[in-house]
Design a protein around this motif. Structure first.
Motif: not given
Ligand code: PEP
Length: 249
Positions: A229-236, A164-173, A121-125
């Motif tokens: 749902g969400g793909l979670i970085g820092g908070a994970a 997974a929609y991940e606007p780059v400006w919102a990742i880890g910022t 299965q693929v999570i495509f970002c």
């Protein structure tokens, strides 16, 4: 019915003892039945993650893989290698892979095919950069990423794809897309999937949002009708925060 999914991307964080401690903390929590929960540790820690999470519903997934079946690709890991240790889901196209490892839409298209052909299965970002949004080109960018990286696959394979929609400006910022901004893109993408494939596929595909999701904002983002749902970085990286997000549906 599409699934609610929360996936934690641990990136290049946590050595083995730190990973064990996080896994131990995760195990203390009860997973609600209305959410599929996934965690993506570093390759070196996959084995421990399976050991610790064996009796939980949490799925252990991978952060990346190579597009070739095998061969002289020093430092890389294939779909078959992942499958042989029990990994059935892989994240492909994370913006950090695109930006720091030169993964183009063409390379990502190969990765997607390689994973799906191996029954993974693929999570495509996908997601735009700040400049794209400022210039009002975010929809075009997202379109190109989907068309060039994903839409070559057959209808029958789409059931194994999570978006997974991940606007780059919102990742880890610390900056999050507003729930309305997320909904706008998710709805747009679902319509695009419908045009490229069909209504059933569009209605059944889960579209996750990623970009500084935390316990304080998860509920209002997940409440949007096209956010599944969400793909979670820092908070994970903190079990309590991650589980608060899991419980935000
Ligand atoms: C990510 O890297 O996929 C991500 C969403 O990170 P963060 O939650 O830290 O913004």
């Amino acid at each position: 019915m599409r699934k609610n999914i929360v996936a934690g991307n641990w990136k290049m964080n946590n050595d083995l003892p730190q990973t064990e401690s996080l896994l131990q903390d995760l195990k203390k929590h009860v997973i609600p039945e209305n959410v599929s929960v996934m965690v993506a540790p570093a390759f070196t820690n996959l084995f421990q993650a399976f050991e610790y999470l064996r009796e939980t519903p949490i799925e252990v997934i991978a952060q990346n893989m190579h597009q070739s079946k095998k061969g002289a690709f020093t430092g890389e890991v294939s779909a078959q290698m992942l499958k042989s240790v029990g990994v059935n889901t892989v994240i492909i196209g994370h913006s950090e892979r695109r930006a720091y490892f030169n993964e183009t839409n063409a390379i990502l298209a190969e990765k997607v095919s390689a994973a799906l052909d191996s029954d993974m299965q693929v999570i495509f970002c996908f997601g735009e950069e700040l400049n794209d949004r400022k210039q009002g080109e975010h929809l075009e960018v997202v379109n190109a990423q989907l068309e060039q990286g994903l839409f070559h696959i057959e209808e029958s394979q789409m059931k194994n794809v999570i978006l997974a929609y991940e606007p780059v400006w919102a990742i880890g910022t610390g900056e999050t897309a507003s729930p309305d901004q997320a909904q706008e893109i998710h709805k747009y993408v679902r319509e695009h999937v419908k045009r490229a494939y069909n209504t059933a596929i569009a209605e059944n595909i889960s579209i996750l949002y990623g970009g500084s999701v935390k316990p304080a904002n998860a509920q209002e983002i997940f409440a949007k009708p096209d956010v599944d749902g969400g793909l979670i970085g820092g908070a994970a990286l903190k079990a309590e925060d991650f589980m608060a997000i899991v419980n935000a549906f």
